[in-house]
Scaffold this motif. Structure first.
Motif, PDB file in Angstrom:
ATOM      1  N   GLU A 293       0.822  -1.229   0.000  1.00 35.63           N
ATOM      2  CA  GLU A 293       0.000   0.000   0.000  1.00 35.63           C
ATOM      3  C   GLU A 293       0.846   1.265   0.000  1.00 35.63           C
ATOM      4  OE1 GLU A 293      -3.768   1.980   0.357  1.00 35.63           O
ATOM      5  OE2 GLU A 293      -3.604  -0.187   0.615  1.00 35.63           O
ATOM      6  N   SER A 294       1.893   1.287   0.787  1.00 39.62           N
ATOM      7  CA  SER A 294       2.697   2.507   0.903  1.00 39.62           C
ATOM      8  C   SER A 294       3.522   2.795  -0.355  1.00 39.62           C
ATOM      9  CB  SER A 294       3.628   2.416   2.108  1.00 39.62           C
ATOM     10  OG  SER A 294       4.495   1.306   1.972  1.00 39.62           O
ATOM     11  N   PHE A 295       3.673   1.824  -1.242  1.00 38.72           N
ATOM     12  CA  PHE A 295       4.446   2.018  -2.475  1.00 38.72           C
ATOM     13  C   PHE A 295       3.567   2.223  -3.709  1.00 38.72           C
ATOM     14  CE2 PHE A 295       7.968   0.278  -0.050  1.00 38.72           C
ATOM     15  CZ  PHE A 295       9.009   1.060  -0.503  1.00 38.72           C
ATOM     16  N   ARG A 296       2.247   2.164  -3.559  1.00 41.53           N
ATOM     17  CA  ARG A 296       1.372   2.312  -4.720  1.00 41.53           C
ATOM     18  C   ARG A 296       1.403   3.748  -5.243  1.00 41.53           C
ATOM     19  NH1 ARG A 296      -3.379  -1.307  -2.351  1.00 41.53           N
ATOM     20  NH2 ARG A 296      -2.325  -3.277  -2.694  1.00 41.53           N
ATOM     21  N   GLY A 297       1.295   3.860  -6.550  1.00 47.04           N
ATOM     22  CA  GLY A 297       1.290   5.186  -7.165  1.00 47.04           C
ATOM     23  C   GLY A 297       2.695   5.678  -7.453  1.00 47.04           C
ATOM     24  N   MET A 298       2.932   6.925  -7.102  1.00 48.97           N
ATOM     25  CA  MET A 298       4.203   7.556  -7.443  1.00 48.97           C
ATOM     26  C   MET A 298       5.413   6.960  -6.708  1.00 48.97           C
ATOM     27  SD  MET A 298       5.512   9.543  -9.607  1.00 48.97           S
ATOM     28  CE  MET A 298       4.088  10.246 -10.377  1.00 48.97           C
ATOM     29  N   PRO A 299       5.301   6.480  -5.469  1.00 51.31           N
ATOM     30  CA  PRO A 299       6.501   5.911  -4.834  1.00 51.31           C
ATOM     31  C   PRO A 299       7.131   4.759  -5.616  1.00 51.31           C
ATOM     32  CG  PRO A 299       4.860   6.343  -3.164  1.00 51.31           C
ATOM     33  CD  PRO A 299       4.204   6.608  -4.492  1.00 51.31           C
ATOM     34  N   ILE A 300       6.322   3.843  -6.138  1.00 53.12           N
ATOM     35  CA  ILE A 300       6.891   2.723  -6.897  1.00 53.12           C
ATOM     36  C   ILE A 300       7.470   3.217  -8.227  1.00 53.12           C
ATOM     37  CG2 ILE A 300       4.781   1.979  -8.088  1.00 53.12           C
ATOM     38  CD1 ILE A 300       7.410  -0.356  -6.555  1.00 53.12           C
ATOM     39  N   VAL A 301       6.875   4.287  -8.776  1.00 52.70           N
ATOM     40  CA  VAL A 301       7.397   4.875 -10.016  1.00 52.70           C
ATOM     41  C   VAL A 301       8.781   5.467  -9.764  1.00 52.70           C
ATOM     42  CG1 VAL A 301       7.038   6.681 -11.742  1.00 52.70           C
ATOM     43  CG2 VAL A 301       5.113   5.295 -10.980  1.00 52.70           C
ATOM     44  N   LEU A 302       8.946   6.166  -8.653  1.00 52.99           N
ATOM     45  CA  LEU A 302      10.242   6.760  -8.324  1.00 52.99           C
ATOM     46  C   LEU A 302      11.297   5.697  -8.035  1.00 52.99           C
ATOM     47  CD1 LEU A 302       9.069   9.809  -6.183  1.00 52.99           C
ATOM     48  CD2 LEU A 302       9.917   9.822  -8.532  1.00 52.99           C
ATOM     49  N   VAL A 303      10.902   4.626  -7.358  1.00 46.42           N
ATOM     50  CA  VAL A 303      11.833   3.521  -7.102  1.00 46.42           C
ATOM     51  C   VAL A 303      12.249   2.881  -8.429  1.00 46.42           C
ATOM     52  CG1 VAL A 303      12.039   1.210  -6.098  1.00 46.42           C
ATOM     53  CG2 VAL A 303      11.040   3.056  -4.753  1.00 46.42           C
ATOM     54  N   THR A 304      11.277   2.697  -9.310  1.00 48.76           N
ATOM     55  CA  THR A 304      11.569   2.134 -10.634  1.00 48.76           C
ATOM     56  C   THR A 304      12.515   3.034 -11.419  1.00 48.76           C
ATOM     57  OG1 THR A 304       9.387   1.099 -10.658  1.00 48.76           O
ATOM     58  CG2 THR A 304      10.516   1.303 -12.762  1.00 48.76           C
ATOM     59  N   ALA A 305      12.257   4.345 -11.388  1.00 50.90           N
ATOM     60  CA  ALA A 305      13.132   5.288 -12.093  1.00 50.90           C
ATOM     61  C   ALA A 305      14.546   5.237 -11.524  1.00 50.90           C
ATOM     62  CB  ALA A 305      12.574   6.703 -11.992  1.00 50.90           C
TER      63      ALA A 305
END
Length: 197
Positions: free
Chosen positions: A170-182
């Motif tokens: 839940e805490s990584f959904r949305g933009m956080p997972i995108v930033l980690v991926t980037a």
């Protein structure tokens, strides 16, 4: 020819504008939700960056830095002139997409006019001047940089499409997972720095 190849590979992979120089992050993060939209944005950036590199290098060489015109003392106007050229090209692309590809125009939304303020486009024009590239080298650098941007945004869009169907905390959904991926993509592209270009 070898120099142009080195410029192209260096601009597209080694010094990727998004993942190494961190320029153009707004459209990179905003438009990379679907591969089709990301590819459309990449195509628009390729067109704008290639043509703007050509036009800005012509203007710089024959007008701003020309010794016959005020002893080349117009160089200080380069940023303003480059911004005007880029804005005009983006307006042209926007009108073209609105007329010929309305679904892509609607999908890109606000991010299409943001190419005007995309620091990557202005950064390439200024880099061409700083590195004292000729007109052909400027065009190759602009095209290769835009191809590198397109590669990065399409890869990011593909990963984002896959992560939509994964079980992400839940805490990584949305933009956080995108930033980690980037960040992970930037680390992967850092491997190209061994090419020493």
């Amino acid at each position: 020819m070898e120099e142009l190849l080195l410029i192209a590979v260096g601009a597209a992979l080694v010094n990727n504008v998004v993942l190494s120089q961190f320029l153009g992050l707004c459209p990179f993060l905003g438009v990379s939700k679907k591969v089709e939209t990301a590819a459309g944005m990449g195509g628009a950036v390729i067109f704008v960056l290639t043509i703007s590199s050509f036009i800005t290098s012509l203007i710089y060489k024959f007008i701003l830095a020309n010794d016959a015109i005020l002893n080349g003392r117009l160089v200080y106007l380069q940023t303003i002139v480059f911004i005007l050229v880029i804005a005009a090209l983006v307006q042209f692309v926007e009108m073209l997409l609105k007329k010929m590809m309305p679904p892509l125009y609607n999908a890109l939304g606000v991010y299409l006019p943001l190419i005007t303020t995309n620091c990557a486009v202005l950064g390439v024009a200024l880099k061409n001047v700083q590195k004292d590239y000729g007109i052909l080298a400027s065009v190759v650098n602009g095209f290769a940089t835009a191809v590198g941007f397109t590669i990065a945004i399409v890869i990011m869009a593909g990963i984002r499409e896959k992560t939509e169907h994964n079980d992400v905390p839940e805490s990584f959904r949305g933009m956080p997972i995108v930033l980690v991926t980037a960040g992970l993509m930037a680390i992967a592209f850092f491997g190209f720095s061994g090419l020493n270009l």
